[in-house]
Design a protein around this motif. Structure first.
Motif, mmCIF file in Angstrom:
data_model
loop_
_atom_site.group_PDB
_atom_site.id
_atom_site.type_symbol
_atom_site.label_atom_id
_atom_site.label_comp_id
_atom_site.label_asym_id
_atom_site.label_seq_id
_atom_site.Cartn_x
_atom_site.Cartn_y
_atom_site.Cartn_z
ATOM 1 N N ASN A 181 -1.367 13.974 0.027
ATOM 2 C CA ASN A 181 -2.013 13.971 1.350
ATOM 3 C C ASN A 181 -1.037 13.349 2.348
ATOM 4 N N LYS B 290 -1.366 13.122 5.432
ATOM 5 C CA LYS B 290 -2.097 12.503 6.550
ATOM 6 C C LYS B 290 -1.487 12.930 7.893
ATOM 7 N N HIS C 211 -12.523 12.298 3.223
ATOM 8 C CA HIS C 211 -11.572 11.187 3.071
ATOM 9 C C HIS C 211 -12.121 9.943 3.776
ATOM 10 N N GLU D 138 -11.278 7.296 -4.494
ATOM 11 C CA GLU D 138 -10.299 6.536 -3.721
ATOM 12 C C GLU D 138 -10.944 5.259 -3.204
ATOM 13 N N ILE E 126 -6.301 1.935 -0.553
ATOM 14 C CA ILE E 126 -5.592 2.974 0.211
ATOM 15 C C ILE E 126 -4.598 2.357 1.192
ATOM 16 N N GLY E 127 -3.340 2.682 0.976
ATOM 17 C CA GLY E 127 -2.288 2.234 1.886
ATOM 18 C C GLY E 127 -2.048 0.740 1.873
ATOM 19 N N SER F 147 -2.735 3.830 -3.307
ATOM 20 C CA SER F 147 -1.484 3.137 -3.634
ATOM 21 C C SER F 147 -0.851 3.611 -4.943
ATOM 22 N N GLY G 295 -1.067 9.357 -1.107
ATOM 23 C CA GLY G 295 -0.801 9.311 0.319
ATOM 24 C C GLY G 295 0.665 9.029 0.579
ATOM 25 N N GLY G 296 0.982 7.769 0.862
ATOM 26 C CA GLY G 296 2.336 7.374 1.256
ATOM 27 C C GLY G 296 3.440 7.900 0.351
HETATM 28 O O1 LIG Z 1 -5.473 10.544 0.246
HETATM 29 C C1 LIG Z 1 -4.735 9.658 -0.215
HETATM 30 C C2 LIG Z 1 -5.141 8.285 -0.220
HETATM 31 O O2 LIG Z 1 -5.697 7.888 0.992
HETATM 32 C C3 LIG Z 1 -4.153 7.326 -0.789
HETATM 33 O O3 LIG Z 1 -3.221 6.897 0.154
HETATM 34 P P1 LIG Z 1 -2.034 5.920 -0.324
HETATM 35 O O4 LIG Z 1 -1.441 6.558 -1.556
HETATM 36 O O5 LIG Z 1 -1.098 5.846 0.806
HETATM 37 O O6 LIG Z 1 -2.682 4.608 -0.683
#
Ligand SMILES: O=C[C@H](O)COP(=O)(O)O
Length: 254
Positions: free
Chosen positions: A10, A12, A96, A166, A171-172, A212, A233-234
């Motif tokens: 993702n 984003k 999400h 999630e 997340i993040g 994460s 995500g990141g």
């Molecule tokens: O859709 C993905 C999630 O929000 C995970 O994001 P992240 O891997 O940056 O924590």
């Protein structure tokens, strides 16, 4: 039955056209396990979807990050499921937590979107997850059950849904769920599916973890029996996304 490992990226609201093309080149040049073993789907922002779909290797697929809850019309700023189908976009991410929290998307609204998207022929990555406050108050499963129930009430066939667990606190943040925390929720969610959507949905629906995930922690998470892949995500914007795709090999030998 075995569920095919699924790795979603993702992206984003990130990237310039130059950066997006660079990521696609990195993905296209990577040696990864066969699509028989792992399904890879990347989700760029709407404006980059057509170019990514055109340039991306044929064994990877693309997803939109959202779509509208019904047929298009006078809904300024929205993109309909019909439009995605028209462009040949096979997947969409819905529910999400960033949209649930920042844009006040309710469980029912997300359920409506999932139902309409599936009816138009899209495959859906449906996200659920609790906040830190909800986890600390012991309501993790109640929150996730309510989010999933709003989908189950509107959908009878789960074969085109991937559920992404999630936890919002992961997340993040760099604070990944431990393998046992992820497994516990995935197990409970699968049991919930069994009791509320039937045995077939419970056995065959892929439940993937997001929050994460990186090239290091993915390997132990992948060994958990109810973790069927990741929504990243990141790290999906970096070359380590390839390592996450490769964690399917750990899964297969677990
Ligand atoms: O859709 C993905 C999630 O929000 C995970 O994001 P992240 O891997 O940056 O924590």
């Amino acid at each position: 039955m075995s569920r095919k490992f699924f790795v979603g990226g993702n992206w984003k609201c990130n990237g310039t056209i130059e950066e997006v093309k660079k990521i696609v080149t990195t993905l296209n040049e990577a040696e990864v396990p066969s699509e028989d073993d792992v399904e890879v789907v990347v989700s760029p922002p709407f404006v980059f979807l057509p170019v990514v779909k055109t340039l991306l290797r044929s064994d990877f697929s693309v997803a939109a990050q959202n779509c509208w809850a019904r047929k298009g019309g006078a809904f300024t700023g929205e993109v309909s499921a019909d439009m995605l189908i028209n462009l040949g976009i096979p997947w969409v991410i819905l529910g999400h937590s960033e949209r649930r929290l920042l844009l006040n998307e309710s469980n029912e609204f997300v359920g409506d979107k999932v139902s309409y998207a599936l009816a138009q022929g899209l495959k859906v990555i449906a996200c659920v997850g609790e906040t830190l406050e909800q986890r600390e108050s012991g309501s993790t499963m109640a929150v996730i059950a309510a989010q999933t129930k709003a989908i189950a009430e509107r959908v009878s066939n789960w074969s085109n849904i991937v559920l992404a667990y999630e936890p919002v606190w992961a997340i993040g943040t760099g604070k990944v769920a431990t393998p046992s925390q992820a497994q516990e929720v995935h197990f409970d969610l699968r049991k919930w599916l069994h009791d509320n959507a039937g045995a077939e949905a419970a056995i065959s629906t892929r439940i993937i973890y997001g929050g994460s995930v990186n090239g290091e922690n993915c390997r132990e998470l992948a060994t958990q029996p109810d973790v069927d892949g990741f929504l990243v995500g990141g790290a999906s914007l970096k070359p380590e996304f390839i390592d996450i795709i490769k964690s399917v090999t750990v899964k297969k030998s677990a």
